[in-house]
Write a protein that holds these residues in place. Structure first.
Motif, PDB file in Angstrom:
ATOM      1  N   ALA A 197     -24.944  20.747  32.052  1.00 21.63           N
ATOM      2  CA  ALA A 197     -24.743  22.203  32.096  1.00 21.63           C
ATOM      3  C   ALA A 197     -24.481  22.533  33.557  1.00 21.63           C
ATOM      4  CB  ALA A 197     -25.974  22.927  31.583  1.00 21.63           C
ATOM      5  N   ASN A 198     -23.371  23.217  33.826  1.00 18.60           N
ATOM      6  CA  ASN A 198     -22.898  23.402  35.192  1.00 18.60           C
ATOM      7  C   ASN A 198     -22.595  24.875  35.467  1.00 18.60           C
ATOM      8  OD1 ASN A 198     -21.925  21.450  37.386  1.00 18.60           O
ATOM      9  ND2 ASN A 198     -20.286  22.980  37.321  1.00 18.60           N
ATOM     10  N   ALA A 199     -22.978  25.352  36.642  1.00 16.61           N
ATOM     11  CA  ALA A 199     -22.606  26.695  37.109  1.00 16.61           C
ATOM     12  C   ALA A 199     -21.935  26.527  38.466  1.00 16.61           C
ATOM     13  CB  ALA A 199     -23.831  27.587  37.222  1.00 16.61           C
ATOM     14  N   PHE A 200     -20.749  27.106  38.620  1.00 14.94           N
ATOM     15  CA  PHE A 200     -19.951  26.950  39.842  1.00 14.94           C
ATOM     16  C   PHE A 200     -19.513  28.326  40.321  1.00 14.94           C
ATOM     17  CE2 PHE A 200     -15.733  26.757  41.770  1.00 14.94           C
ATOM     18  CZ  PHE A 200     -15.951  25.853  42.803  1.00 14.94           C
ATOM     19  N   ILE A 201     -19.546  28.534  41.626  1.00 12.77           N
ATOM     20  CA  ILE A 201     -18.984  29.744  42.218  1.00 12.77           C
ATOM     21  C   ILE A 201     -18.113  29.325  43.393  1.00 12.77           C
ATOM     22  CG2 ILE A 201     -20.971  30.181  43.731  1.00 12.77           C
ATOM     23  CD1 ILE A 201     -20.392  33.223  43.200  1.00 12.77           C
ATOM     24  N   GLY A 202     -16.931  29.909  43.477  1.00 16.67           N
ATOM     25  CA  GLY A 202     -16.024  29.545  44.557  1.00 16.67           C
ATOM     26  C   GLY A 202     -15.032  30.642  44.836  1.00 16.67           C
ATOM     27  N   GLN A 203     -14.482  30.627  46.025  1.00 17.39           N
ATOM     28  CA  GLN A 203     -13.489  31.615  46.416  1.00 17.39           C
ATOM     29  C   GLN A 203     -12.098  31.058  46.151  1.00 17.39           C
ATOM     30  OE1 GLN A 203     -12.601  32.494  50.651  1.00 17.39           O
ATOM     31  NE2 GLN A 203     -13.418  34.507  50.111  1.00 17.39           N
TER      32      GLN A 203
ATOM     33  N   LEU B 141     -16.583  29.038  30.468  1.00 19.57           N
ATOM     34  CA  LEU B 141     -16.051  30.376  30.695  1.00 19.57           C
ATOM     35  C   LEU B 141     -15.991  30.635  32.191  1.00 19.57           C
ATOM     36  CD1 LEU B 141     -17.981  32.482  28.031  1.00 19.57           C
ATOM     37  CD2 LEU B 141     -15.566  31.820  27.984  1.00 19.57           C
ATOM     38  N   SER B 142     -14.965  31.365  32.597  1.00 22.55           N
ATOM     39  CA  SER B 142     -14.770  31.696  33.996  1.00 22.55           C
ATOM     40  C   SER B 142     -14.621  33.212  34.119  1.00 22.55           C
ATOM     41  CB  SER B 142     -13.508  31.004  34.511  1.00 22.55           C
ATOM     42  OG  SER B 142     -13.250  31.369  35.833  1.00 22.55           O
ATOM     43  N   ALA B 143     -15.223  33.778  35.161  1.00 19.78           N
ATOM     44  CA  ALA B 143     -15.105  35.217  35.424  1.00 19.78           C
ATOM     45  C   ALA B 143     -14.672  35.403  36.869  1.00 19.78           C
ATOM     46  CB  ALA B 143     -16.437  35.916  35.174  1.00 19.78           C
ATOM     47  N   ALA B 144     -13.691  36.265  37.092  1.00 19.43           N
ATOM     48  CA  ALA B 144     -13.175  36.541  38.434  1.00 19.43           C
ATOM     49  C   ALA B 144     -13.580  37.938  38.875  1.00 19.43           C
ATOM     50  CB  ALA B 144     -11.655  36.410  38.447  1.00 19.43           C
ATOM     51  N   THR B 145     -13.886  38.078  40.166  1.00 21.72           N
ATOM     52  CA  THR B 145     -14.213  39.390  40.731  1.00 21.72           C
ATOM     53  C   THR B 145     -12.972  39.997  41.365  1.00 21.72           C
ATOM     54  OG1 THR B 145     -14.802  38.444  42.853  1.00 21.72           O
ATOM     55  CG2 THR B 145     -16.572  38.660  41.233  1.00 21.72           C
ATOM     56  N   ASN B 146     -13.100  41.191  41.849  1.00 23.89           N
ATOM     57  CA  ASN B 146     -12.041  41.900  42.576  1.00 23.89           C
ATOM     58  C   ASN B 146     -10.763  42.051  41.764  1.00 23.89           C
ATOM     59  OD1 ASN B 146     -13.798  41.978  44.723  1.00 23.89           O
ATOM     60  ND2 ASN B 146     -12.937  40.166  45.678  1.00 23.89           N
ATOM     61  N   ARG B 147     -10.894  42.335  40.505  1.00 21.82           N
ATOM     62  CA  ARG B 147      -9.733  42.546  39.642  1.00 21.82           C
ATOM     63  C   ARG B 147      -9.117  43.894  39.974  1.00 21.82           C
ATOM     64  NH1 ARG B 147      -9.824  44.227  34.001  1.00 21.82           N
ATOM     65  NH2 ARG B 147      -7.767  43.839  33.215  1.00 21.82           N
ATOM     66  N   LYS B 148      -7.812  43.941  40.110  1.00 22.89           N
ATOM     67  CA  LYS B 148      -7.120  45.183  40.443  1.00 22.89           C
ATOM     68  C   LYS B 148      -6.711  45.910  39.166  1.00 22.89           C
ATOM     69  CE  LYS B 148      -5.469  43.307  44.739  1.00 22.89           C
ATOM     70  NZ  LYS B 148      -4.359  42.834  45.507  1.00 22.89           N
ATOM     71  N   GLU B 149      -6.483  47.211  39.280  1.00 19.88           N
ATOM     72  CA  GLU B 149      -6.112  48.018  38.106  1.00 19.88           C
ATOM     73  C   GLU B 149      -4.837  47.531  37.443  1.00 19.88           C
ATOM     74  OE1 GLU B 149      -6.050  52.264  38.439  1.00 19.88           O
ATOM     75  OE2 GLU B 149      -7.830  52.236  39.715  1.00 19.88           O
ATOM     76  N   ARG B 150      -3.918  47.021  38.216  1.00 20.73           N
ATOM     77  CA  ARG B 150      -2.644  46.579  37.637  1.00 20.73           C
ATOM     78  C   ARG B 150      -2.740  45.235  36.936  1.00 20.73           C
ATOM     79  NH1 ARG B 150       1.343  44.628  42.484  1.00 20.73           N
ATOM     80  NH2 ARG B 150      -0.007  42.994  43.266  1.00 20.73           N
ATOM     81  N   ASP B 151      -3.867  44.522  37.107  1.00 16.64           N
ATOM     82  CA  ASP B 151      -4.041  43.245  36.420  1.00 16.64           C
ATOM     83  C   ASP B 151      -4.126  43.481  34.919  1.00 16.64           C
ATOM     84  OD1 ASP B 151      -4.072  42.035  38.870  1.00 16.64           O
ATOM     85  OD2 ASP B 151      -6.246  41.755  38.927  1.00 16.64           O
ATOM     86  N   THR B 152      -3.362  42.732  34.148  1.00 17.86           N
ATOM     87  CA  THR B 152      -3.303  42.940  32.696  1.00 17.86           C
ATOM     88  C   THR B 152      -4.087  41.896  31.915  1.00 17.86           C
ATOM     89  OG1 THR B 152      -1.267  41.661  32.589  1.00 17.86           O
ATOM     90  CG2 THR B 152      -1.050  44.052  32.839  1.00 17.86           C
ATOM     91  N   TYR B 153      -4.777  41.018  32.578  1.00 16.89           N
ATOM     92  CA  TYR B 153      -5.512  39.965  31.894  1.00 16.89           C
ATOM     93  C   TYR B 153      -7.006  40.280  31.898  1.00 16.89           C
ATOM     94  CZ  TYR B 153      -6.344  38.636  36.694  1.00 16.89           C
ATOM     95  OH  TYR B 153      -6.701  38.656  38.003  1.00 16.89           O
ATOM     96  N   SER B 154      -7.719  39.606  31.025  1.00 17.10           N
ATOM     97  CA  SER B 154      -9.169  39.773  30.950  1.00 17.10           C
ATOM     98  C   SER B 154      -9.830  39.108  32.149  1.00 17.10           C
ATOM     99  CB  SER B 154      -9.696  39.145  29.662  1.00 17.10           C
ATOM    100  OG  SER B 154     -11.100  39.131  29.663  1.00 17.10           O
ATOM    101  N   ARG B 155     -10.893  39.694  32.616  1.00 23.25           N
ATOM    102  CA  ARG B 155     -11.648  39.141  33.736  1.00 23.25           C
ATOM    103  C   ARG B 155     -12.341  37.831  33.352  1.00 23.25           C
ATOM    104  NH1 ARG B 155     -16.282  39.799  36.969  1.00 23.25           N
ATOM    105  NH2 ARG B 155     -17.647  40.486  35.317  1.00 23.25           N
TER     106      ARG B 155
END
Length: 166
Positions: free
Chosen positions: A62-68, A126-140
Motif C-alpha cells: 500500500a503506497n502513498a506518494f506526493i510530488g510536484q 487514484l491520483s489527485a492534482a491540486t491547483n486546478r484552473k477553471e478552464r480545466d475540463t478534466y476531473s481532479r
C-alpha cells in the motif's frame, strides 16, 4: 504520468512479514504539455508505504506518494499548436495505490549469499492534482496504473535500501 526515482529505507518487522518505509526523490510529468525530459521540470517527491511479504519473492504494498509536477509548452512544444497554446502548469500530485511486487532473487533468506534483488511492481490507484484552473475540463481525481522497476539491497535483517523508477 508521474515518474519518480526514489531512495527508500524500510524497516522490516520479520515476525509479521510486514515492512514500513518512506522515500524521497524526484517526480515529473510527461504528456502533451510536458513532452520529453527536461531537468528544469523536475519536482520533489516523497512516499510512505506498508509492504506485506506473501513469499520470499512476492509482496503486496500500500503506497502513498506526493510530488510536484510542472510543464510548459514553451520549454519543448510537441507541435505548432502547442506553441500557440502557450499552456503551463505547476501542481502537487497525490497518489494512493495498491501494488504487487515480484523480486527476481531470494535476497530475504537469512542464509542467502545474495543480499540484493532487482524487482518490478505494478498495480492500481487514484491520483489527485491540486491547483486546478477553471478552464480545466478534466476531473481532479484520476485512476492510475503505476508500474516500474527497482533494486533492493538488504543492509541487515531489519533494514533495506531501495532505488525505484516508475
Amino acid at each position: 504520468m508521474t515518474l519518480a526515482g526514489v531512495f527508500i529505507s524500510t524497516l522490516a518487522l520479520p515476525a509479521q512479514g510486514v515492512e514500513i518505509g518512506a522515500g524521497f526523490g524526484t517526480s515529473f510529468a510527461t504528456g502533451d504539455v510536458s513532452w520529453g525530459f527536461e531537468v528544469g521540470e523536475l519536482g520533489f517527491g516523497g512516499q510512505a508505504f506498508v509492504r506485506y511479504k506473501l513469499s520470499n519473492v512476492v509482496s503486496v504494498r500500500a503506497n502513498a506518494f506526493i510530488g510536484q509536477m510542472k510543464g510548459d509548452d514553451e520549454t519543448n512544444p510537441i507541435d505548432p499548436f502547442a506553441e500557440l497554446r502557450g499552456f503551463s502548469f505547476k501542481r502537487q500530485n497525490f497518489e494512493v495505490a495498491a501494488l504487487f511486487e515480484y523480486h527476481f532473487l531470494d535476497y530475504k533468506e537469512r542464509k542467502s549469499l545474495i543480499n540484493w534483488s532487482p524487482y518490478f511492481f505494478g498495480g492500481f490507484g487514484l491520483s489527485a492534482a491540486t491547483n486546478r484552473k477553471e478552464r480545466d475540463t478534466y476531473s481532479r481525481i484520476q485512476p492510475v496504473i503505476p508500474f516500474g522497476v527497482g533494486i533492493k539491497y538488504r543492509l541487515n535483517q531489519q533494514w533495506n535500501l531501495e532505488l525505484e523508477f516508475g
